[in-house]
Design a protein around this motif. Structure first.
Motif, PDB file in Angstrom:
ATOM      1  N   ASP A  47       0.977  -0.864  -0.187  1.00  0.00           N
ATOM      2  CA  ASP A  47       0.005  -0.207   0.112  1.00  0.00           C
ATOM      3  C   ASP A  47       0.559   1.170  -0.290  1.00  0.00           C
ATOM      4  OD1 ASP A  47      -2.767  -1.226   0.295  1.00  0.00           O
ATOM      5  OD2 ASP A  47      -1.858  -1.482   2.217  1.00  0.00           O
ATOM      6  N   VAL A  48       2.173   0.912   0.311  1.00  0.00           N
ATOM      7  CA  VAL A  48       3.171   2.492  -0.470  1.00  0.00           C
ATOM      8  C   VAL A  48       2.969   2.890  -1.515  1.00  0.00           C
ATOM      9  CG1 VAL A  48       5.310   2.726   0.068  1.00  0.00           C
ATOM     10  CG2 VAL A  48       4.620   0.942   0.886  1.00  0.00           C
ATOM     11  N   THR A  49       2.739   4.563  -1.359  1.00  0.00           N
ATOM     12  CA  THR A  49       1.754   5.262  -2.367  1.00  0.00           C
ATOM     13  C   THR A  49       3.273   5.501  -3.849  1.00  0.00           C
ATOM     14  OG1 THR A  49       3.189   7.475  -1.483  1.00  0.00           O
ATOM     15  CG2 THR A  49       0.306   6.650  -1.393  1.00  0.00           C
ATOM     16  N   MET A  50       2.837   6.115  -5.071  1.00  0.00           N
ATOM     17  CA  MET A  50       3.708   5.519  -6.014  1.00  0.00           C
ATOM     18  C   MET A  50       4.694   7.449  -5.606  1.00  0.00           C
ATOM     19  SD  MET A  50       3.058   3.580  -8.017  1.00  0.00           S
ATOM     20  CE  MET A  50       2.558   3.519  -9.804  1.00  0.00           C
ATOM     21  N   ARG A  51       3.250   7.891  -4.969  1.00  0.00           N
ATOM     22  CA  ARG A  51       4.903   9.397  -4.690  1.00  0.00           C
ATOM     23  C   ARG A  51       5.661   9.030  -3.833  1.00  0.00           C
ATOM     24  NH1 ARG A  51       3.991  14.207  -5.774  1.00  0.00           N
ATOM     25  NH2 ARG A  51       1.942  13.920  -6.659  1.00  0.00           N
ATOM     26  N   GLU A  52       5.394   8.183  -2.396  1.00  0.00           N
ATOM     27  CA  GLU A  52       6.853   8.284  -1.674  1.00  0.00           C
ATOM     28  C   GLU A  52       7.539   7.129  -2.566  1.00  0.00           C
ATOM     29  OE1 GLU A  52       8.385   6.907   1.667  1.00  0.00           O
ATOM     30  OE2 GLU A  52       7.885   8.891   1.448  1.00  0.00           O
ATOM     31  N   ILE A  53       7.604   5.883  -3.187  1.00  0.00           N
ATOM     32  CA  ILE A  53       8.139   5.068  -4.081  1.00  0.00           C
ATOM     33  C   ILE A  53       9.213   5.912  -4.881  1.00  0.00           C
ATOM     34  CG2 ILE A  53       8.786   3.691  -6.043  1.00  0.00           C
ATOM     35  CD1 ILE A  53       5.618   1.875  -4.627  1.00  0.00           C
ATOM     36  N   ALA A  54       8.966   6.926  -6.013  1.00  0.00           N
ATOM     37  CA  ALA A  54       9.334   7.944  -6.526  1.00  0.00           C
ATOM     38  C   ALA A  54      10.302   8.597  -5.807  1.00  0.00           C
ATOM     39  CB  ALA A  54       8.321   8.907  -7.081  1.00  0.00           C
ATOM     40  N   ARG A  55      10.006   9.667  -4.619  1.00  0.00           N
ATOM     41  CA  ARG A  55      10.757  10.479  -4.179  1.00  0.00           C
ATOM     42  C   ARG A  55      12.301   9.243  -3.591  1.00  0.00           C
ATOM     43  NH1 ARG A  55      12.107  10.781   1.133  1.00  0.00           N
ATOM     44  NH2 ARG A  55      10.932   8.892   2.365  1.00  0.00           N
ATOM     45  N   ARG A  56      12.060   8.414  -3.095  1.00  0.00           N
ATOM     46  CA  ARG A  56      12.832   7.571  -2.404  1.00  0.00           C
ATOM     47  C   ARG A  56      13.514   6.983  -3.381  1.00  0.00           C
ATOM     48  NH1 ARG A  56      10.931   2.669   2.036  1.00  0.00           N
ATOM     49  NH2 ARG A  56       9.326   3.660   3.174  1.00  0.00           N
ATOM     50  N   ALA A  57      13.586   6.479  -4.129  1.00  0.00           N
ATOM     51  CA  ALA A  57      13.654   6.427  -6.266  1.00  0.00           C
ATOM     52  C   ALA A  57      14.593   8.041  -6.768  1.00  0.00           C
ATOM     53  CB  ALA A  57      13.137   5.711  -6.929  1.00  0.00           C
ATOM     54  N   VAL A  59      13.910   9.684  -8.702  1.00  0.00           N
ATOM     55  CA  VAL A  59      12.845   9.994  -9.283  1.00  0.00           C
ATOM     56  C   VAL A  59      11.815  10.780  -9.968  1.00  0.00           C
ATOM     57  CG1 VAL A  59      13.806   7.795 -10.801  1.00  0.00           C
ATOM     58  CG2 VAL A  59      11.308   7.855  -9.853  1.00  0.00           C
ATOM     59  N   GLY A  60      10.973  11.614 -10.636  1.00  0.00           N
ATOM     60  CA  GLY A  60      10.066  12.103 -10.508  1.00  0.00           C
ATOM     61  C   GLY A  60       9.378  11.599 -10.587  1.00  0.00           C
ATOM     62  N   VAL A  61       7.648  11.743 -10.348  1.00  0.00           N
ATOM     63  CA  VAL A  61       6.634  10.836 -10.418  1.00  0.00           C
ATOM     64  C   VAL A  61       5.728  10.703 -11.792  1.00  0.00           C
ATOM     65  CG1 VAL A  61       3.988  11.344  -9.767  1.00  0.00           C
ATOM     66  CG2 VAL A  61       4.974  11.853  -7.718  1.00  0.00           C
ATOM     67  N   ALA A  62       6.377  11.529 -12.148  1.00  0.00           N
ATOM     68  CA  ALA A  62       5.799  11.676 -14.386  1.00  0.00           C
ATOM     69  C   ALA A  62       6.682  10.750 -14.372  1.00  0.00           C
ATOM     70  CB  ALA A  62       6.123  12.779 -14.831  1.00  0.00           C
ATOM     71  N   LEU A  64       8.264   7.931 -12.395  1.00  0.00           N
ATOM     72  CA  LEU A  64       7.410   6.215 -11.557  1.00  0.00           C
ATOM     73  C   LEU A  64       6.306   6.378 -13.215  1.00  0.00           C
ATOM     74  CD1 LEU A  64       7.459   3.988 -10.233  1.00  0.00           C
ATOM     75  CD2 LEU A  64       6.524   5.867  -8.365  1.00  0.00           C
ATOM     76  N   TYR A  65       5.432   7.349 -13.854  1.00  0.00           N
ATOM     77  CA  TYR A  65       3.817   6.683 -14.016  1.00  0.00           C
ATOM     78  C   TYR A  65       4.255   6.784 -15.088  1.00  0.00           C
ATOM     79  CZ  TYR A  65       0.696   7.683 -10.252  1.00  0.00           C
ATOM     80  OH  TYR A  65       0.960   7.100  -8.881  1.00  0.00           O
ATOM     81  N   ARG A  66       5.292   6.486 -16.134  1.00  0.00           N
ATOM     82  CA  ARG A  66       5.627   6.742 -17.539  1.00  0.00           C
ATOM     83  C   ARG A  66       6.227   5.284 -17.455  1.00  0.00           C
ATOM     84  NH1 ARG A  66       7.423  12.082 -18.200  1.00  0.00           N
ATOM     85  NH2 ARG A  66       9.549  11.536 -16.921  1.00  0.00           N
ATOM     86  N   ARG A  67       6.645   4.594 -16.815  1.00  0.00           N
ATOM     87  CA  ARG A  67       7.144   3.392 -16.789  1.00  0.00           C
ATOM     88  C   ARG A  67       6.351   2.496 -15.973  1.00  0.00           C
ATOM     89  NH1 ARG A  67      10.221   3.881 -20.438  1.00  0.00           N
ATOM     90  NH2 ARG A  67      10.429   1.924 -19.773  1.00  0.00           N
ATOM     91  N   PHE A  68       5.191   2.638 -15.328  1.00  0.00           N
ATOM     92  CA  PHE A  68       4.400   2.381 -14.389  1.00  0.00           C
ATOM     93  C   PHE A  68       3.155   2.580 -13.880  1.00  0.00           C
ATOM     94  CE2 PHE A  68       8.706   0.507 -12.734  1.00  0.00           C
ATOM     95  CZ  PHE A  68       8.152  -0.153 -13.150  1.00  0.00           C
ATOM     96  N   PRO A  69       2.089   3.085 -15.458  1.00  0.00           N
ATOM     97  CA  PRO A  69       1.498   3.747 -15.311  1.00  0.00           C
ATOM     98  C   PRO A  69       0.468   3.806 -14.086  1.00  0.00           C
ATOM     99  CG  PRO A  69       1.460   2.362 -17.121  1.00  0.00           C
ATOM    100  CD  PRO A  69       2.614   1.905 -16.418  1.00  0.00           C
ATOM    101  N   THR A  70       0.317   1.975 -13.367  1.00  0.00           N
ATOM    102  CA  THR A  70      -0.828   1.741 -12.232  1.00  0.00           C
ATOM    103  C   THR A  70       0.015   0.994 -11.114  1.00  0.00           C
ATOM    104  OG1 THR A  70      -1.247  -0.028 -13.106  1.00  0.00           O
ATOM    105  CG2 THR A  70      -2.890   1.917 -13.879  1.00  0.00           C
ATOM    106  N   ARG A  71      -0.457   1.752 -10.208  1.00  0.00           N
ATOM    107  CA  ARG A  71       0.288   0.907  -8.646  1.00  0.00           C
ATOM    108  C   ARG A  71       0.674  -0.612  -8.748  1.00  0.00           C
ATOM    109  NH1 ARG A  71      -1.240  -0.630  -3.340  1.00  0.00           N
ATOM    110  NH2 ARG A  71      -3.333   0.426  -3.796  1.00  0.00           N
ATOM    111  N   GLU A  72      -0.446  -1.266  -9.148  1.00  0.00           N
ATOM    112  CA  GLU A  72      -0.754  -3.299  -9.819  1.00  0.00           C
ATOM    113  C   GLU A  72       0.226  -2.845 -10.898  1.00  0.00           C
ATOM    114  OE1 GLU A  72      -4.325  -1.005  -8.174  1.00  0.00           O
ATOM    115  OE2 GLU A  72      -3.644  -0.626  -9.681  1.00  0.00           O
ATOM    116  N   SER A  73       0.621  -2.706 -11.992  1.00  0.00           N
ATOM    117  CA  SER A  73       1.804  -2.520 -13.013  1.00  0.00           C
ATOM    118  C   SER A  73       2.840  -2.916 -11.902  1.00  0.00           C
ATOM    119  CB  SER A  73       1.586  -1.570 -14.189  1.00  0.00           C
ATOM    120  OG  SER A  73       2.202  -0.255 -13.534  1.00  0.00           O
TER     121      SER A  73
END
Length: 218
Positions: A47-57, A59-62, A64-73
């Motif tokens: 349940d970790v948010t995509m924003r949190e994953i982007a911050r830790r990685a 990279v920008g949130v955009a 992250l979503y270009r690589r993985f459009p949804t958290r499920e993916s």
């Protein structure tokens, strides 16, 4: 500072070298996102948010979503290898003519996977997001394990009151061993699983089979 080089090839540079550098950076970003997500899921579940994953990685949130459009993916990508290993374990067990051995093999392999990748079972014991790409495989696995349970009971090897959902309890017990003794987890897990399987057998051998050692002597 965000490492946000995951742009359309050709942007920000000219020539083959620039495009190749951008592709390399994009791959690095992708790999870093997957690794960070795996660590985050291990610590906090899926349940970790995509924003949190982007911050830790970094990279920008955009990006992250270009690589993985949804958290499920993203969840699908992170756990694809482990799901494939679980599917193979159940398929091999169903092909085994010995029902009890097939049942034991799945329990042993599931717990062994848990000792090397706590995030996988931790996430699955929590909740797998709806829409994850391996829903079909998980459903097939669940049906396969129910069939293994039925066969082992029909052969008289597995105690009659075991329910397929009890596998979750076994994994929870094994998770405690792994979390509290990470260095010795493989050996301790094998010993725990041997104890659990002996308790699940309808007619335990007398004397019981020897338990695996806890670790190297001394």
């Amino acid at each position: 500072m965000s490492v946000d080089a995951d742009r359309v090839p050709g942007e920000g540079g000219t020539g083959t070298g620039a495009r190749r550098a951008l592709r390399t950076d994009a791959l690095d970003n992708r790999n870093r996102i997957v690794e960070v997500a795996r660590e985050a899921f291990a610590a906090r579940g899926p349940d970790v948010t995509m924003r949190e994953i982007a911050r830790r990685a970094g990279v920008g949130v955009a990006t992250l979503y270009r690589r993985f459009p949804t958290r499920e993916s993203l969840v699908t990508e992170v756990f694809a290898e482990q799901v494939a290993a679980c599917v193979a374990a159940v398929d091999d067990a169903l092909a085994d003519p010995d029902p009890w051995r097939g049942f034991c093999t799945v329990v042993e392999k599931a717990c062994a996977i848990q000792t090397v990748d706590r995030g996988f079972t931790g996430a699955f014991l929590s909740a797998v997001p709806e829409g994850a790409g391996f829903a079909g495989e998980l459903g097939r696995n669940a049906r396969g394990f129910r069939e293994l349970t039925r066969r082992a009971k029909d052969s008289g090897d597995l105690r009659a009151d075991f329910a397929p959902g009890d596998l979750r309890l076994l994994l929870m017990a094994n998770a405690g061993v792994v979390a509290n003794s990470p260095a010795g987890a493989p050996a301790l897990s094998r010993r725990l699983v041997a104890l659990l399987l002996q308790s699940l057998r309808a007619h335990p051998s007398d004397p019981p089979e020897p338990l695996p050692p806890v670790g190297p002597p001394g």
